[in-house]
Design a protein around this motif. Sequence first.
Motif, PDB file in Angstrom:
ATOM      1  N   VAL A  12       0.842  -1.186   0.000  1.00 32.01           N
ATOM      2  CA  VAL A  12       0.000   0.000   0.000  1.00 32.01           C
ATOM      3  C   VAL A  12       0.883   1.243   0.000  1.00 32.01           C
ATOM      4  N   LEU A  13       0.568   2.172  -0.884  1.00 31.61           N
ATOM      5  CA  LEU A  13       1.272   3.448  -0.948  1.00 31.61           C
ATOM      6  C   LEU A  13       0.306   4.544  -0.530  1.00 31.61           C
ATOM      7  N   VAL A  14       0.702   5.363   0.440  1.00 33.94           N
ATOM      8  CA  VAL A  14      -0.077   6.535   0.832  1.00 33.94           C
ATOM      9  C   VAL A  14       0.659   7.744   0.285  1.00 33.94           C
ATOM     10  N   ARG A  15      -0.082   8.577  -0.456  1.00 33.27           N
ATOM     11  CA  ARG A  15       0.528   9.746  -1.093  1.00 33.27           C
ATOM     12  C   ARG A  15      -0.493  10.873  -1.163  1.00 33.27           C
ATOM     13  N   ASP A  16      -0.010  12.054  -1.515  1.00 33.50           N
ATOM     14  CA  ASP A  16      -0.898  13.183  -1.726  1.00 33.50           C
ATOM     15  C   ASP A  16      -1.828  12.900  -2.903  1.00 33.50           C
ATOM     16  N   ALA A  17      -3.073  13.311  -2.765  1.00 31.22           N
ATOM     17  CA  ALA A  17      -4.044  13.152  -3.845  1.00 31.22           C
ATOM     18  C   ALA A  17      -3.731  14.120  -4.974  1.00 31.22           C
ATOM     19  N   THR A  18      -4.077  13.724  -6.180  1.00 32.58           N
ATOM     20  CA  THR A  18      -3.938  14.576  -7.361  1.00 32.58           C
ATOM     21  C   THR A  18      -5.284  14.624  -8.085  1.00 32.58           C
ATOM     22  N   GLY A  19      -5.376  15.483  -9.061  1.00 34.41           N
ATOM     23  CA  GLY A  19      -6.587  15.567  -9.864  1.00 34.41           C
ATOM     24  C   GLY A  19      -6.948  14.253 -10.533  1.00 34.41           C
ATOM     25  N   ASP A  20      -5.943  13.447 -10.864  1.00 34.78           N
ATOM     26  CA  ASP A  20      -6.210  12.150 -11.493  1.00 34.78           C
ATOM     27  C   ASP A  20      -6.941  11.185 -10.560  1.00 34.78           C
ATOM     28  N   ASP A  21      -6.864  11.423  -9.252  1.00 29.49           N
ATOM     29  CA  ASP A  21      -7.507  10.546  -8.272  1.00 29.49           C
ATOM     30  C   ASP A  21      -8.987  10.859  -8.075  1.00 29.49           C
ATOM     31  N   LEU A  22      -9.430  12.010  -8.554  1.00 39.26           N
ATOM     32  CA  LEU A  22     -10.778  12.475  -8.241  1.00 39.26           C
ATOM     33  C   LEU A  22     -11.897  11.507  -8.641  1.00 39.26           C
ATOM     34  N   PRO A  23     -11.883  10.890  -9.829  1.00 41.31           N
ATOM     35  CA  PRO A  23     -12.987   9.971 -10.152  1.00 41.31           C
ATOM     36  C   PRO A  23     -13.090   8.795  -9.174  1.00 41.31           C
TER      37      PRO A  23
END
Length: 176
Positions: A12-23
């Motif tokens: 599991v990778l926890v990272r900052d959200a980006t616009g690509d994650d929105l859907p």
Amino acid sequence: MSSIGPTSDASVLVRDATGDDLPAMAAIYDEQVRTSVATFDTEPRGAAYLSEKVAATDEGNVVLVACADDALLGYAYSGPFRPRPAYDGTKEVSVYLAEGARGQGLGRTLYAALLARLDAAPGVHTQVAVIALPNDASVALHLSCGFERVGVLREVGHKFGRYVDTAWYQRMSPHD
């Protein structure tokens, strides 16, 4: 934004959200809108609602996602508690998980990363979480992350034909 790095579970990778994650984030949230009292929204909100959170750059406004095998499994975020300036050091936090990712410790993994970021933010003093009752899993998660129950508001929400209580939880950042 930079990656938080791998969690204790190497898959599991926890990272900052980006616009690509929105859907994917919107799909998780909107499923909760339709099926639970985890949110008091009654209609799906879609990606636009979450895009405002991801775009926020104020101190202590953080949105993290947890991913494994190119799938987004959940997200956690912090944001303003109230719109008045005296509340700026208080952040409301939430975590949402995809249906198949619940009950596996992923909420704790996300919160650990989120709370570490908030603890490092010099202007953040307090975190607040609101839990619709009953929700034993969310209560256990918040208690395990250092939150304490500070009160209950009775019958403040109405969803799925019933009134719902909310429990309020609070955590103080250790740097103050």
